[in-house]
Scaffold this motif. Structure first.
Motif, PDB file in Angstrom:
ATOM      1  N   ILE A 322       0.914  -1.342   0.012  1.00 50.54           N
ATOM      2  CA  ILE A 322      -0.214  -0.063  -0.146  1.00 50.54           C
ATOM      3  C   ILE A 322       1.105   1.300  -0.220  1.00 50.54           C
ATOM      4  O   ILE A 322       1.684   1.361   0.481  1.00 50.54           O
ATOM      5  N   ARG A 323       0.818   2.215  -0.845  1.00 53.24           N
ATOM      6  CA  ARG A 323       1.273   3.451  -0.942  1.00 53.24           C
ATOM      7  C   ARG A 323       0.444   5.143  -1.060  1.00 53.24           C
ATOM      8  O   ARG A 323      -0.887   4.564  -1.310  1.00 53.24           O
ATOM      9  N   LEU A 324       0.681   5.672  -0.368  1.00 52.41           N
ATOM     10  CA  LEU A 324      -0.637   6.954   0.309  1.00 52.41           C
ATOM     11  C   LEU A 324      -0.074   7.941  -0.869  1.00 52.41           C
ATOM     12  O   LEU A 324       1.115   8.189  -0.479  1.00 52.41           O
ATOM     13  N   SER A 325      -0.842   8.798  -0.946  1.00 45.65           N
ATOM     14  CA  SER A 325      -0.445   9.467  -1.662  1.00 45.65           C
ATOM     15  C   SER A 325       0.157  11.093  -0.329  1.00 45.65           C
ATOM     16  O   SER A 325      -0.143  10.519   0.183  1.00 45.65           O
ATOM     17  N   LYS A 326       0.581  12.014  -0.621  1.00 45.30           N
ATOM     18  CA  LYS A 326       0.712  12.854   0.089  1.00 45.30           C
ATOM     19  C   LYS A 326      -0.734  13.844   0.976  1.00 45.30           C
ATOM     20  O   LYS A 326      -0.459  14.020   1.813  1.00 45.30           O
ATOM     21  N   LEU A 327      -0.873  13.898  -0.214  1.00 42.61           N
ATOM     22  CA  LEU A 327      -2.825  14.851   0.328  1.00 42.61           C
ATOM     23  C   LEU A 327      -2.978  13.708   0.882  1.00 42.61           C
ATOM     24  O   LEU A 327      -3.641  14.093   2.355  1.00 42.61           O
ATOM     25  N   THR A 328      -3.619  12.655   0.831  1.00 42.00           N
ATOM     26  CA  THR A 328      -4.108  11.208   1.389  1.00 42.00           C
ATOM     27  C   THR A 328      -3.705  11.328   2.739  1.00 42.00           C
ATOM     28  O   THR A 328      -4.875  11.272   4.087  1.00 42.00           O
ATOM     29  N   TYR A 329      -2.799  11.413   2.755  1.00 46.98           N
ATOM     30  CA  TYR A 329      -2.145  11.467   4.179  1.00 46.98           C
ATOM     31  C   TYR A 329      -1.663  12.660   5.213  1.00 46.98           C
ATOM     32  O   TYR A 329      -2.942  12.206   6.125  1.00 46.98           O
ATOM     33  N   GLN A 330      -1.612  13.777   4.939  1.00 50.89           N
ATOM     34  CA  GLN A 330      -1.962  14.985   5.649  1.00 50.89           C
ATOM     35  C   GLN A 330      -3.547  14.962   6.101  1.00 50.89           C
ATOM     36  O   GLN A 330      -3.909  15.335   6.565  1.00 50.89           O
ATOM     37  N   ALA A 331      -5.337  14.464   4.658  1.00 56.89           N
ATOM     38  CA  ALA A 331      -6.049  14.836   5.439  1.00 56.89           C
ATOM     39  C   ALA A 331      -5.807  13.409   6.263  1.00 56.89           C
ATOM     40  O   ALA A 331      -6.640  13.568   7.770  1.00 56.89           O
ATOM     41  N   LEU A 332      -5.485  13.146   6.649  1.00 63.64           N
ATOM     42  CA  LEU A 332      -5.595  11.530   7.707  1.00 63.64           C
ATOM     43  C   LEU A 332      -5.576  11.961   8.957  1.00 63.64           C
ATOM     44  O   LEU A 332      -5.286  11.995   9.910  1.00 63.64           O
ATOM     45  N   ILE A 333      -4.047  12.152   8.965  1.00 65.48           N
ATOM     46  CA  ILE A 333      -3.499  13.263  10.160  1.00 65.48           C
ATOM     47  C   ILE A 333      -4.331  14.147  10.526  1.00 65.48           C
ATOM     48  O   ILE A 333      -3.769  14.319  11.929  1.00 65.48           O
ATOM     49  N   SER A 334      -4.238  15.605   9.833  1.00 69.76           N
ATOM     50  CA  SER A 334      -5.131  16.557   9.883  1.00 69.76           C
ATOM     51  C   SER A 334      -6.609  16.634  10.592  1.00 69.76           C
ATOM     52  O   SER A 334      -7.245  17.026  11.251  1.00 69.76           O
ATOM     53  N   PHE A 335      -7.402  14.963  10.473  1.00 69.67           N
ATOM     54  CA  PHE A 335      -8.747  15.141  10.954  1.00 69.67           C
ATOM     55  C   PHE A 335      -9.323  14.779  12.221  1.00 69.67           C
ATOM     56  O   PHE A 335      -7.979  14.045  12.828  1.00 69.67           O
ATOM     57  N   GLU A 336     -10.295  15.303  12.393  1.00 67.29           N
ATOM     58  CA  GLU A 336     -10.633  14.862  13.675  1.00 67.29           C
ATOM     59  C   GLU A 336     -11.214  14.028  13.871  1.00 67.29           C
ATOM     60  O   GLU A 336     -12.257  14.061  13.632  1.00 67.29           O
ATOM     61  N   TYR A 337     -11.064  12.942  14.316  1.00 62.61           N
ATOM     62  CA  TYR A 337     -11.538  11.864  15.049  1.00 62.61           C
ATOM     63  C   TYR A 337     -12.844  12.321  15.898  1.00 62.61           C
ATOM     64  O   TYR A 337     -11.726  12.175  16.975  1.00 62.61           O
ATOM     65  N   ARG A 368      -5.063   7.470  -2.664  1.00 56.56           N
ATOM     66  CA  ARG A 368      -5.593   8.696  -3.258  1.00 56.56           C
ATOM     67  C   ARG A 368      -6.639   9.602  -2.485  1.00 56.56           C
ATOM     68  O   ARG A 368      -7.577   8.827  -2.216  1.00 56.56           O
ATOM     69  N   ILE A 369      -6.844  10.388  -2.415  1.00 57.06           N
ATOM     70  CA  ILE A 369      -8.134  11.475  -1.636  1.00 57.06           C
ATOM     71  C   ILE A 369      -9.165  11.229  -1.401  1.00 57.06           C
ATOM     72  O   ILE A 369      -9.712  11.360  -0.895  1.00 57.06           O
ATOM     73  N   ASP A 370      -9.308  10.431  -2.859  1.00 58.31           N
ATOM     74  CA  ASP A 370     -10.940  10.714  -3.546  1.00 58.31           C
ATOM     75  C   ASP A 370     -11.341   9.033  -2.968  1.00 58.31           C
ATOM     76  O   ASP A 370     -12.600   8.609  -2.912  1.00 58.31           O
ATOM     77  N   ASP A 371     -10.418   7.710  -2.325  1.00 54.10           N
ATOM     78  CA  ASP A 371     -10.466   7.609  -2.199  1.00 54.10           C
ATOM     79  C   ASP A 371     -10.643   6.984  -1.140  1.00 54.10           C
ATOM     80  O   ASP A 371     -11.810   5.972  -0.361  1.00 54.10           O
ATOM     81  N   LEU A 372     -10.749   8.248   0.270  1.00 54.42           N
ATOM     82  CA  LEU A 372     -11.003   8.537   1.304  1.00 54.42           C
ATOM     83  C   LEU A 372     -12.831   8.111   1.279  1.00 54.42           C
ATOM     84  O   LEU A 372     -13.491   8.769   1.019  1.00 54.42           O
ATOM     85  N   PRO A 373     -13.212   8.430   2.728  1.00 56.24           N
ATOM     86  CA  PRO A 373     -14.772   8.037   2.470  1.00 56.24           C
ATOM     87  C   PRO A 373     -15.209   9.528   3.526  1.00 56.24           C
ATOM     88  O   PRO A 373     -14.344  10.453   2.612  1.00 56.24           O
ATOM     89  N   GLU A 374     -16.468   9.560   2.151  1.00 57.51           N
ATOM     90  CA  GLU A 374     -17.024  10.552   2.528  1.00 57.51           C
ATOM     91  C   GLU A 374     -17.746  11.319   3.592  1.00 57.51           C
ATOM     92  O   GLU A 374     -17.225  12.968   3.524  1.00 57.51           O
ATOM     93  N   ASP A 375     -17.355  11.025   4.709  1.00 54.93           N
ATOM     94  CA  ASP A 375     -17.382  11.465   6.092  1.00 54.93           C
ATOM     95  C   ASP A 375     -16.026  11.899   6.042  1.00 54.93           C
ATOM     96  O   ASP A 375     -16.772  13.691   6.695  1.00 54.93           O
ATOM     97  N   ASP A 383      -7.497  23.726   3.617  1.00 56.99           N
ATOM     98  CA  ASP A 383      -5.968  23.787   3.912  1.00 56.99           C
ATOM     99  C   ASP A 383      -5.683  23.067   3.393  1.00 56.99           C
ATOM    100  O   ASP A 383      -4.703  23.418   2.873  1.00 56.99           O
ATOM    101  N   VAL A 384      -5.347  21.207   3.324  1.00 55.20           N
ATOM    102  CA  VAL A 384      -4.656  20.635   3.403  1.00 55.20           C
ATOM    103  C   VAL A 384      -4.654  20.018   1.944  1.00 55.20           C
ATOM    104  O   VAL A 384      -3.726  20.381   1.210  1.00 55.20           O
ATOM    105  N   THR A 385      -5.854  20.543   1.345  1.00 53.49           N
ATOM    106  CA  THR A 385      -6.103  20.080  -0.148  1.00 53.49           C
ATOM    107  C   THR A 385      -5.754  21.649  -1.419  1.00 53.49           C
ATOM    108  O   THR A 385      -4.850  21.724  -2.173  1.00 53.49           O
ATOM    109  N   ASN A 386      -5.450  22.370  -0.137  1.00 55.74           N
ATOM    110  CA  ASN A 386      -4.810  23.321  -1.290  1.00 55.74           C
ATOM    111  C   ASN A 386      -2.790  23.325  -1.026  1.00 55.74           C
ATOM    112  O   ASN A 386      -2.086  24.219  -1.907  1.00 55.74           O
ATOM    113  N   GLN A 387      -2.769  22.534  -0.704  1.00 55.86           N
ATOM    114  CA  GLN A 387      -0.948  22.620  -0.040  1.00 55.86           C
ATOM    115  C   GLN A 387       0.145  20.740  -0.509  1.00 55.86           C
ATOM    116  O   GLN A 387       0.837  21.789  -0.379  1.00 55.86           O
TER     117      GLN A 387
END
Length: 943
Positions: A322-337, A368-375, A383-387
């Motif tokens: 499994i490999r992640l895009s940098k954007l996917t990783y930042q989305a996962l680390i930034s999300f408030e769970y 990639r970012i589109d593979d993440l759940p809609e939630d 901020d994440v998607t722009n950077q």
């Protein structure tokens, strides 16, 4: 498409990881086993040049990923994989020989439980929780009930399972024993069904009960039962579990005659505040409550490790890389769970599942970012998607080496390293240190005013750091460090542990400069670096935090900052003041305002008298051999008296000025910097800071209530806490615990009577202070002292507050609640046990003790039983040998009285404690002991 060189580097990493993971014992690390981790062998296996392999070895070494052994041939290991394989702490990067590596590993090997090893955060945010879990499982005679409390998804069920694994691993329970899970929420509307399933039933107990059936308790006998969502239990269900928790016995449903016995360890879990949803009588039977932190409360390092671990688990399940895009990783680390680790786990599963369906024919998948759940897109990810880039992919293992370049500690260290490289060392070392101190000041401003919270972990670190410094003081390694300085060290280590990964980023880009600076410091400041190394080792052993090269340098700079306090001033100064950190506070503010380290602080407890001040000052001055003059600033005492005690110091001019304040310190500090003589400084300071006074009749001292207890300051502190919780917050009354022996000896000479309007003293024993009312605590419990306490409080409370105060006193000072608060034990059981002990002592001595003595014994014996069980400190007793020789009969009587307790908890009452009980009854309270005509007079003859 990856380049050939990039592919070779990844293959080298993969090769070394696989090899290092298979090094399962230290003895395996000998030459004949290590051929596969040399440059020649790897170059042959990968069909590339040896120079290219060596190049990548050195690059990975600089990044901190490898361990290098400088033998012939040279060996390389993957650092993280080897540490995990050998259960050892983090390790240095280079060794001179295999023997040195083996020796290091043997010294630092940790016999850590494999069960908890798989828990992310086991050595960080969850370290204390794990120690509590281990204590509950290993406690003798069936363990202790334990409650796991935390939000949904924090990992309570997983921790409960690991506790079961740990118990089996340590052979506390049999391999055949069971771990039975009961979700109490399923029975919230049918409590009878829960009782039936829990206890079992007999034939004919209800319609359909065709045969005798064992319940869950029988199935879990010898193992562990986990009751999740325990807050769903109705009060009557909680009560029905009491008997099993207390005695290990129960009735089956439909049979109230026959008793069944069982023994299984009990783990409870709840998402709610247990004190709000569970019966107090139920909570008293659970001595250990473990708070599991939410994901938001855990460090960035742990979040990275969780993401890495969860994706690695999915890799094993789908058998694809499994490999992640940098954007996917930042989305996962930034999300408030909001659902914590559980929600993160589910989102990662969903993302992998989305891609897996489309990649059945491939050996790897890319998320990639589109593979993440809609939630995830309901939150703010703008901020994440722009950077970040959604096409740039990263390997899973690189997640553990993520950059922490935005953290304050990274930015501080980066600027220090860059400044170091720009200077001509050692000529400009003084300039470099000034720069470092400026950066440290800015860093601490951030820590104190923006970042630091009063977290339990930080408080624990402060306590551990205090112990570490005391160890070094006893070894004569360091001089005394103030409370403020200990707090500064603790806050630094706390921040370092939260931003754990920043060091990787720094080493990756500045490894050579960091090694150069560290070698310079080691060589030029040998003794100071030795002290830093000791602190680093003690921090690692006690807190499981490895400071590494960068953290060690930071610690050196902080300690160097402390040690510069006297060296920078022509005439140094020292400030002595009473209070936890009064002197430290004045020193910190003054030195920072003046931008020079002029003053040092000596903090002293409030009860320290004038003679103690002198002793502290004399001890301090003896540290300096070549000191010519010094200014001493104190907050009390006669200057003439101080001079008399200090005249014996040859060749030192000592100027002394009292009534120290920040204003006075700034004034004197400024004149020291301007080069004034000591005579001129003191003359002008006394003229400019003349003590003017004006009596304001309506100005009053702050009202205070002093608490005392002969059993020690710890109990007095707890009584003070209970009183504080009983008084309305707007009452303006301060509660001050005091050591009984100190207050009895020094009476009104103690500073507390000057600084506060002492309304009364409350405690177990009256120290007889003139004109200060004493209220015995038993009077509060039985209600006889309510009127006195109410009259004393009337001037500080309105009628409504008085009414609330009465109710709070009734609630907080019942004997049951008091003992429950003072000890961790079951208060109901302790009350019965202590009552039995006191009755046996009175019967054996043929004496009747008055209520004051009896109550004091209730408190002391209750706390004594707790100390025995948890192996805490015992009281000291002077003249123990003489006491034992003179009072064998008394010792026998007390030992007989404690016989049941000793057997129940497998403890032994020390002779020193028996001596204390003797003195408590006969020497302090002899006048209040009523003697029977057949009493054993010779037992209490003065020894």
């Amino acid at each position: 498409m990856e380049s050939k060189e990039g592919s070779v580097k990844q293959k080298i990493i993969h090769h070394l990881k696989n090899f290092s993971e298979n090094c399962q014992t230290i003895d395996f690390l000998v030459e004949e086993n290590l051929g596969k981790c040399t440059a020649n062998i790897i170059a042959n296996e990968l069909d590339c040049s040896r120079n290219l392999v060596s190049h990548y070895f050195n690059e990975l070494l600089q990044e901190g990923q490898l361990i290098k052994v400088n033998s012939r041939p040279t060996y390389f290991f993957d650092k993280l994989s080897l540490c995990n394989a050998l259960n050892t702490k983090s390790i240095q990067s280079e060794f001179d020989s295999l023997e040195e590596l083996r020796t290091y590993l043997q010294v630092n090997h940790r016999a850590r439980s494999n069960a908890f090893k798989k828990l992310v955060g086991a050595t960080e945010s969850l370290a204390y929780a794990i120690e509590q879990c281990k204590a509950a499982i290993t406690y003798p005679d069936g363990g202790l009930p334990i409650l796991l409390q935390g939000q949904t998804g924090t990992g309570k069920s997983f921790i409960a399972q690991l506790m079961f694994d740990y118990a089996q691993e340590k052979k506390i329970i049999d391999k055949e024993s069971k771990f039975v899970i009961v979700n109490c929420a399923e029975y919230s509307n049918n409590p009878e069904l829960l009782m039936t399933n829990l206890f079992g039933y007999v034939k004919g107990a209800f319609t359909g009960a065709d045969s005798d059936t064992d319940g869950i308790l029988a199935q879990a006998d010898g193992g562990i039962i986990f009751l999740d969502e325990v807050h769903s239990l109705k009060p009557d269900c909680q009560e029905k579990i009491f008997l099993y928790m207390d005695k290990g016995t129960y009735h089956k449903v439909g049979d109230n005659k026959k008793w069944y016995k069982g023994q299984c360890r009990m783990i409870f879990a709840t998402t709610e505040d247990p004190n709000a949803v569970l019966l107090k009588t139920f909570m008293r039977r659970i001595p250990i409550t473990v708070k599991i932190p939410s994901l938001a409360e855990r460090s960035m390092h742990e979040k990275n490790e969780l993401i890495h671990t969860l994706f690695k688990y999915e890799e094993q399940r789908i058998k694809k890389t499994i490999r992640l895009s940098k954007l996917t990783y930042q989305a996962l680390i930034s999300f408030e769970y909001k659902g914590n680790v559980g929600q993160m786990k589910n989102m990662i599963k969903a993302a992998v599942a989305n891609v897996y369906i489309q990649s059945l024919q491939r050996d790897s998948i890319e998320i990639r970012i589109d593979d993440l759940p809609e939630d995830m897109f309901n939150g703010n990810l703008t901020d994440v998607t722009n950077q970040y880039d959604d096409n740039s992919m990263i390997e899973l293992d690189s997640i553990l080496r993520v950059n922490y370049t935005d953290s304050k500690i990274y930015l501080m260290n980066q600027s220090i390293i860059k400044h170091y490289t720009s200077l001509d060392m050692p000529k400009q070392f003084s300039e470099f240190i000034d720069f470092v101190q400026l950066r440290l000041d800015q860093y601490y401003d951030y820590l104190f005013f923006e970042s630091t919270k009063n977290s339990p972990k930080l408080k624990l670190m402060e306590n551990l750091m205090t112990n570490i410094i005391n160890i070094l003081i006893n070894e004569k390694s360091v001089q005394k460090i103030s409370n403020n300085q200990i707090r500064m060290l603790s806050i630094f280590i706390y921040d370092f542990s939260k931003e754990y990964g920043f060091e990787w980023s720094l080493i990756k880009s500045h490894a050579e400069d960091i090694n150069s600076l560290m070698n310079y410091v080691k060589n030029e400041f040998t003794s100071e670096w030795e002290i830093v190394s000791k602190i680093v080792n003690l921090v690692d052993n006690s807190m499981h935090i490895n400071l590494g090269a960068v953290g060690s340098l930071d610690l050196f700079f902080i300690m160097h900052r402390f040690n510069r306090i006297l060296s920078n001033a022509k005439i140094p100064g020292v400030i002595l003041a009473h209070g936890y950190s009064i002197a430290s506070g004045i020193v910190e503010v003054t030195n920072q305002f003046l931008n020079h380290n002029i003053f040092e602080a000596i903090d002293m407890p409030l009860e320290t008298d004038f003679q103690d001040v002198i002793e502290k000052l004399v001890e301090y001055l003896k540290r300096f051999e070549n000191l010519k003059e010094i200014i001493v600033m104190v907050d009390m005492g006669s200057l003439e008296s101080v001079h008399q005690f200090l005249e014996t110091f040859a060749n030192i001019d000592i100027g002394i000025i009292n009534n120290v304040s920040t204003k006075l310190a700034l004034d004197i500090g400024s004149m020291i910097m301007e080069g004034y003589s000591i005579e001129k400084i003191l003359e002008e300071a006394s003229e400019r800071n003349k003590h003017k006074y004006k009596i304001i009749k309506n100005r009053k001292k702050q009202p205070a209530i002093v608490t005392v207890c002969e059993t020690g300051i710890g109990t007095a502190e707890k009584i003070a806490d209970l009183l504080k919780n009983s008084f309305p917050s707007n009452a303006g009354v301060t509660f001050i615990p005091y050591d009984y022996a100190s207050i009895e000896e020094k009476k009104k000479s103690l500073p507390v009577f000057d600084k506060y309007n002492v309304l009364c003293m409350i405690g177990t024993s009256n120290p007889h202070i003139e004109n200060v009312k004493f209220i015995p605590i038993e009077g509060i419990i039985n209600g006889s002292s309510y009127q006195e306490l109410e009259e004393l409080s009337r001037n500080h409370l309105n009628e409504k507050d008085l009414e609330n105060f009465k109710k709070a006193i009734l609630r907080n000072f019942s004997m049951d609640n008091l003992l429950n608060y003072l000890t961790i034990l079951n208060s109901e059981r302790i009350v019965v046990s202590v009552e039995t002990i006191i009755d046996k002592i009175q019967t054996g001595l043929k004496l009747e003790l008055n209520s004051n003595v009896v109550f004091g014994l209730y408190i002391h014996i209750g706390c004594l039983i707790e100390r025995l069980i948890i192996d805490k400190y015992m009281v000291n007793f002077e003249g123990l040998a003489e006491f034992v020789d003179a009072h064998q009969d008394f010792i026998i009587i007390v030992k007989n009285a404690f016989e049941e307790i000793e057997q129940m908890y497998n403890v032994t009452v020390p002779l020193s404690e028996i001596g204390y009980i003797y003195n408590y009854i006969f020497k302090r309270y002899k006048a209040s002991v009523k003697e029977d005509e057949n009493s054993v007079n010779d037992l209490w003859t003065e020894s």
